[in-house]
Design a protein around this motif. Sequence first.
Motif, PDB file in Angstrom:
ATOM      1  N   THR A  41       0.977  -1.136  -0.277  1.00  0.00           N
ATOM      2  CA  THR A  41       0.043  -0.068   0.041  1.00  0.00           C
ATOM      3  C   THR A  41       0.813   1.513   0.279  1.00  0.00           C
ATOM      4  O   THR A  41       0.266   2.196  -0.758  1.00  0.00           O
ATOM      5  N   SER A  42       2.505   0.940   1.113  1.00  0.00           N
ATOM      6  CA  SER A  42       3.066   2.235   0.726  1.00  0.00           C
ATOM      7  C   SER A  42       3.752   2.528  -0.789  1.00  0.00           C
ATOM      8  O   SER A  42       3.533   3.808  -1.310  1.00  0.00           O
ATOM      9  N   LYS A  45       1.320   4.130  -2.654  1.00  0.00           N
ATOM     10  CA  LYS A  45       0.553   5.484  -2.149  1.00  0.00           C
ATOM     11  C   LYS A  45       1.043   6.300  -3.310  1.00  0.00           C
ATOM     12  O   LYS A  45       0.985   8.121  -3.419  1.00  0.00           O
TER      13      LYS A  45
ATOM     14  N   LEU B 140      -5.372   3.742  -4.812  1.00  0.00           N
ATOM     15  CA  LEU B 140      -5.892   4.300  -4.106  1.00  0.00           C
ATOM     16  C   LEU B 140      -6.014   6.286  -4.619  1.00  0.00           C
ATOM     17  O   LEU B 140      -6.664   6.703  -3.366  1.00  0.00           O
ATOM     18  N   LEU B 331      -5.552  10.942  -2.706  1.00  0.00           N
ATOM     19  CA  LEU B 331      -5.607   9.446  -1.323  1.00  0.00           C
ATOM     20  C   LEU B 331      -6.491   9.564  -0.838  1.00  0.00           C
ATOM     21  O   LEU B 331      -7.647  10.260  -0.394  1.00  0.00           O
ATOM     22  N   LYS B 333      -8.759   7.146   1.229  1.00  0.00           N
ATOM     23  CA  LYS B 333      -8.437   7.013   2.506  1.00  0.00           C
ATOM     24  C   LYS B 333      -9.289   5.735   2.566  1.00  0.00           C
ATOM     25  O   LYS B 333      -8.913   4.552   3.234  1.00  0.00           O
ATOM     26  N   TYR B 336      -7.560   2.843   0.552  1.00  0.00           N
ATOM     27  CA  TYR B 336      -6.236   2.647   1.883  1.00  0.00           C
ATOM     28  C   TYR B 336      -6.544   1.359   2.295  1.00  0.00           C
ATOM     29  O   TYR B 336      -5.690   0.710   3.018  1.00  0.00           O
ATOM     30  N   TRP B 337      -7.035   1.528   3.551  1.00  0.00           N
ATOM     31  CA  TRP B 337      -7.902   0.930   4.308  1.00  0.00           C
ATOM     32  C   TRP B 337      -8.473  -0.240   4.267  1.00  0.00           C
ATOM     33  O   TRP B 337      -7.967  -1.180   4.444  1.00  0.00           O
TER      34      TRP B 337
END
Lengths: 94, 361
Positions: A41-42, A45, B140, B331, B333, B336-337
């Motif tokens: 995920t990094s 991102k 994302l 982003l 969020k 992402y989670w």
Amino acid sequence: MSLLQLTMLSATVQINGTDVNILSRLGLAILIGLFVAFIITSGWKSQLKSVYRQHGAADYKKDNSFKLSVKKDTFLYTKIEKREKPKQQENNPQ
Amino acid sequence: MSNLFDYKCPCCAGEIKFDSNVQKMKCPYCDSEFEMEALKQMDEELNNIPEDDMKWDTDQLSEWKEGETANIKEYICKSCGGEIIGDETLAASKCPYCDSPVVMKGAFAGDLRPDLVIPFKVDKKAAIEGLKKHVMGKKLLPKVFQSQNHIEEIRGIYVPVWTYDTAVDAKIHYKATKEERYSDKDYNYTKTYFYAVSRQGSLDFESVPADGSTKMDDTLWESIEPYKFKDAVEFQTAYLSGYLADKYDVEAKDNIERINTRVKQSTMDAIRATVTGYNTVDMDASSFKLTEGKIKYVLCPVWILNTVWNGQKYTFAMNGQTGKFVGDLPLDKQAYWRWFGILTAGVSAGVFLISMLATIM
């Protein structure tokens, strides 16, 4: 015996003659899962960010213009550090 | 009368003296021993490192010829105060930087004349394709962002840029070490050899750019580099036709610090690459001198789009010569989670199953 010790003991099973603690295996698997998820995920991102300062001006160097006129390496001194090896415990015969 | 040499210990900076027992210079604080000749050489080299000399002559730029600006109109943005210029046939209506309406101020006057211009090589169609490609495949990124960023309003603008040519002379001194490890029955040994390393060299730079507009974010500008300035042509007002051009409001001398930092960094990297064969290398002292400095005023093509999403402003820019597209994206969020959870569960289950299977088999 504490609750934690009881829990750890009850999670132990025998497989092919080996004691396997299911809880600790699961815990390790979750830790690895968290680490891998964080890395992936990094990476995703970081794809969202593309605005950066330039490190230097390497793109604007004139071809073949780099000239090294002085190259001097002078030996100064040496230093020796020593660390004792851990000694194995000798069995007491008595 | 004897000559007294005050030398500092390269190891602990204490004052070292000649030890007649070992016939070498010895530090009374850390017991390090040095050959006299090596110490003298190192001291001479360190004393030969002068202060940085990185000055520029900013009085070399040209002015407009008579009648050249007759067809150029100046516009002013009521919102950000930006002053932009354009061919008289261009009906500019919106500010390319903040999207607010602009009004025509009148005929363009004053300022320096650009020396060069890099014509647009990438058209609007390619710019729109570039933006679509930039937002594609980003797991994302909020899905609605792609449809809500009014992509058709991307604008071509000539950004005023100062370019700097220079030759850099550098003297750099390093402390370096080599290590050797060995052991016997009772101990592990680390033998470290300490060296004083000197390098002197020169490197030339051509057309290092820095944008001359406060409205063009400096980091955004540097992100769309590099530009190939050898494709730049002599400036003619005809190149402005169909495009806006931003007026410069940052003087050439105001960018000098940033340019100095960039050329210094690249020179340090080039020289550092010649120090090889050591376990550690630390820079001790350095000196940089700039010569043959030249500054030019160039107009560089950029496609720009400003968009506001969820109350935040996002700016995208494309290099109008090479097509390089940049712009930070928001982003999501929640996504992402969600992905974090799915990946954690999936990888954990996989690792657990594999470990159990390995035990069973």
